[in-house]
Design a protein around this motif. Sequence first.
Motif, PDB file in Angstrom:
ATOM      1  N   ILE A  51      -3.762   1.829  12.057  1.00 32.40           N
ATOM      2  CA  ILE A  51      -4.605   3.047  11.854  1.00 32.40           C
ATOM      3  C   ILE A  51      -3.447   4.078  11.869  1.00 32.40           C
ATOM      4  N   TYR A  52      -3.426   5.109  10.834  1.00 33.41           N
ATOM      5  CA  TYR A  52      -2.452   6.077  10.607  1.00 33.41           C
ATOM      6  C   TYR A  52      -3.028   7.335  10.836  1.00 33.41           C
ATOM      7  N   GLN A  53      -2.657   8.242  11.371  1.00 33.03           N
ATOM      8  CA  GLN A  53      -2.975   9.700  11.423  1.00 33.03           C
ATOM      9  C   GLN A  53      -1.910  10.429  10.645  1.00 33.03           C
ATOM     10  N   LEU A  54      -2.480  11.353   9.863  1.00 34.40           N
ATOM     11  CA  LEU A  54      -1.548  11.999   8.895  1.00 34.40           C
ATOM     12  C   LEU A  54      -1.113  13.436   9.486  1.00 34.40           C
ATOM     13  N   PHE A  55       0.119  13.850   9.517  1.00 29.36           N
ATOM     14  CA  PHE A  55       0.650  14.999   9.636  1.00 29.36           C
ATOM     15  C   PHE A  55       1.327  15.583   8.391  1.00 29.36           C
ATOM     16  N   TYR A  56       1.440  16.839   8.589  1.00 34.98           N
ATOM     17  CA  TYR A  56       2.371  17.811   7.508  1.00 34.98           C
ATOM     18  C   TYR A  56       3.710  17.923   8.218  1.00 34.98           C
ATOM     19  N   LEU A 100      -5.925  17.230   4.107  1.00 36.75           N
ATOM     20  CA  LEU A 100      -6.691  18.522   4.543  1.00 36.75           C
ATOM     21  C   LEU A 100      -8.195  17.849   4.913  1.00 36.75           C
ATOM     22  N   GLU A 101      -8.630  16.690   4.363  1.00 34.80           N
ATOM     23  CA  GLU A 101      -9.812  16.348   4.726  1.00 34.80           C
ATOM     24  C   GLU A 101      -9.939  15.795   6.342  1.00 34.80           C
ATOM     25  N   GLU A 102      -8.802  15.780   6.874  1.00 32.29           N
ATOM     26  CA  GLU A 102      -8.834  15.181   8.097  1.00 32.29           C
ATOM     27  C   GLU A 102      -9.156  13.749   8.451  1.00 32.29           C
ATOM     28  N   LYS A 103      -8.839  13.045   7.562  1.00 35.34           N
ATOM     29  CA  LYS A 103      -9.068  11.374   7.348  1.00 35.34           C
ATOM     30  C   LYS A 103      -7.984  10.814   7.925  1.00 35.34           C
ATOM     31  N   TYR A 104      -8.290   9.406   8.477  1.00 34.08           N
ATOM     32  CA  TYR A 104      -7.446   8.436   8.952  1.00 34.08           C
ATOM     33  C   TYR A 104      -7.162   7.417   7.843  1.00 34.08           C
ATOM     34  N   MET A 110       0.983  -1.331   0.026  1.00 35.86           N
ATOM     35  CA  MET A 110      -0.100  -0.039   0.124  1.00 35.86           C
ATOM     36  C   MET A 110       1.053   1.317   0.195  1.00 35.86           C
ATOM     37  N   GLU A 111       0.649   2.120  -0.933  1.00 31.69           N
ATOM     38  CA  GLU A 111       1.359   3.463  -0.830  1.00 31.69           C
ATOM     39  C   GLU A 111       0.266   4.381  -1.499  1.00 31.69           C
ATOM     40  N   LEU A 112       0.616   5.574  -0.886  1.00 36.83           N
ATOM     41  CA  LEU A 112      -0.402   6.774  -1.326  1.00 36.83           C
ATOM     42  C   LEU A 112       0.530   7.458  -2.151  1.00 36.83           C
ATOM     43  N   THR A 113      -0.211   8.105  -3.306  1.00 33.54           N
ATOM     44  CA  THR A 113       0.552   9.181  -3.983  1.00 33.54           C
ATOM     45  C   THR A 113       0.664  10.474  -3.003  1.00 33.54           C
ATOM     46  N   PRO A 114       1.495  11.319  -3.273  1.00 37.54           N
ATOM     47  CA  PRO A 114       1.555  12.510  -2.445  1.00 37.54           C
ATOM     48  C   PRO A 114       0.583  13.337  -2.692  1.00 37.54           C
ATOM     49  N   GLU A 115      -0.229  13.284  -3.761  1.00 39.66           N
ATOM     50  CA  GLU A 115      -1.591  14.100  -3.992  1.00 39.66           C
ATOM     51  C   GLU A 115      -2.401  13.491  -3.072  1.00 39.66           C
ATOM     52  N   GLU A 116      -2.713  12.019  -3.133  1.00 37.71           N
ATOM     53  CA  GLU A 116      -3.670  11.446  -2.239  1.00 37.71           C
ATOM     54  C   GLU A 116      -3.446  11.902  -0.839  1.00 37.71           C
ATOM     55  N   ALA A 117      -2.198  11.727  -0.171  1.00 36.70           N
ATOM     56  CA  ALA A 117      -1.920  11.592   1.216  1.00 36.70           C
ATOM     57  C   ALA A 117      -2.299  13.332   1.498  1.00 36.70           C
ATOM     58  N   GLU A 118      -1.810  14.418   0.641  1.00 37.67           N
ATOM     59  CA  GLU A 118      -2.267  15.621   0.991  1.00 37.67           C
ATOM     60  C   GLU A 118      -3.717  15.869   1.046  1.00 37.67           C
ATOM     61  N   ARG A 119      -4.425  15.423   0.089  1.00 34.94           N
ATOM     62  CA  ARG A 119      -5.931  15.503   0.073  1.00 34.94           C
ATOM     63  C   ARG A 119      -6.709  14.726   1.337  1.00 34.94           C
ATOM     64  N   TYR A 120      -6.043  13.875   1.754  1.00 33.50           N
ATOM     65  CA  TYR A 120      -6.765  13.072   2.976  1.00 33.50           C
ATOM     66  C   TYR A 120      -6.061  13.929   4.153  1.00 33.50           C
ATOM     67  N   ARG A 135      -5.188  -3.824   1.208  1.00 32.99           N
ATOM     68  CA  ARG A 135      -6.284  -2.597   1.084  1.00 32.99           C
ATOM     69  C   ARG A 135      -5.832  -1.512   2.025  1.00 32.99           C
ATOM     70  N   PHE A 136      -6.365  -0.298   1.968  1.00 28.62           N
ATOM     71  CA  PHE A 136      -6.618   0.659   2.713  1.00 28.62           C
ATOM     72  C   PHE A 136      -7.862   1.369   2.693  1.00 28.62           C
ATOM     73  N   PHE A 137      -8.118   2.233   3.645  1.00 22.75           N
ATOM     74  CA  PHE A 137      -9.577   3.104   3.475  1.00 22.75           C
ATOM     75  C   PHE A 137      -9.045   4.445   4.207  1.00 22.75           C
ATOM     76  N   ALA A 138      -9.723   5.521   3.735  1.00 25.15           N
ATOM     77  CA  ALA A 138      -9.402   6.866   4.503  1.00 25.15           C
ATOM     78  C   ALA A 138     -10.737   7.045   5.079  1.00 25.15           C
ATOM     79  N   MET A 139     -10.776   7.339   6.524  1.00 19.32           N
ATOM     80  CA  MET A 139     -12.049   7.377   7.254  1.00 19.32           C
ATOM     81  C   MET A 139     -11.944   8.740   8.045  1.00 19.32           C
ATOM     82  N   ASP A 140     -13.123   9.067   8.270  1.00 22.35           N
ATOM     83  CA  ASP A 140     -13.212  10.280   9.320  1.00 22.35           C
ATOM     84  C   ASP A 140     -13.116   9.618  10.642  1.00 22.35           C
TER      85      ASP A 140
END
Length: 76
Positions: A24-29, A13-17, A1-11, A52-57
């Motif tokens: 479960i990963y929390q995203l940071f900048y 900004l949307e405050e997704k996990y 599983m690997e997110l593109t930089p664009e996907e990671a930034e979008r998630y 598989r992975f899912f972006a969840m609120d």
Amino acid sequence: MELTPEEAERYYLEEKYIVTYGCIYQLFYSTAQKRVYGQVIYRSKGMTRRGRFFAMDAETVNHLVGFNLVNKEVLA
């Protein structure tokens, strides 16, 4: 599983996990690296199918684990 930089930034900004099979990963900048990265905040097996992975609120993550793991309130 690997997110593109664009996907990671979008998630981020949307405050997704990001929920994977075992974590479960929390995203940071990172201002130093100028990119989004994930940090493990919970480990448990079988949350998704392997590979598989899912972006969840926050509300969905808390429902998935069965307790208040993450804060649902948006800080302004």
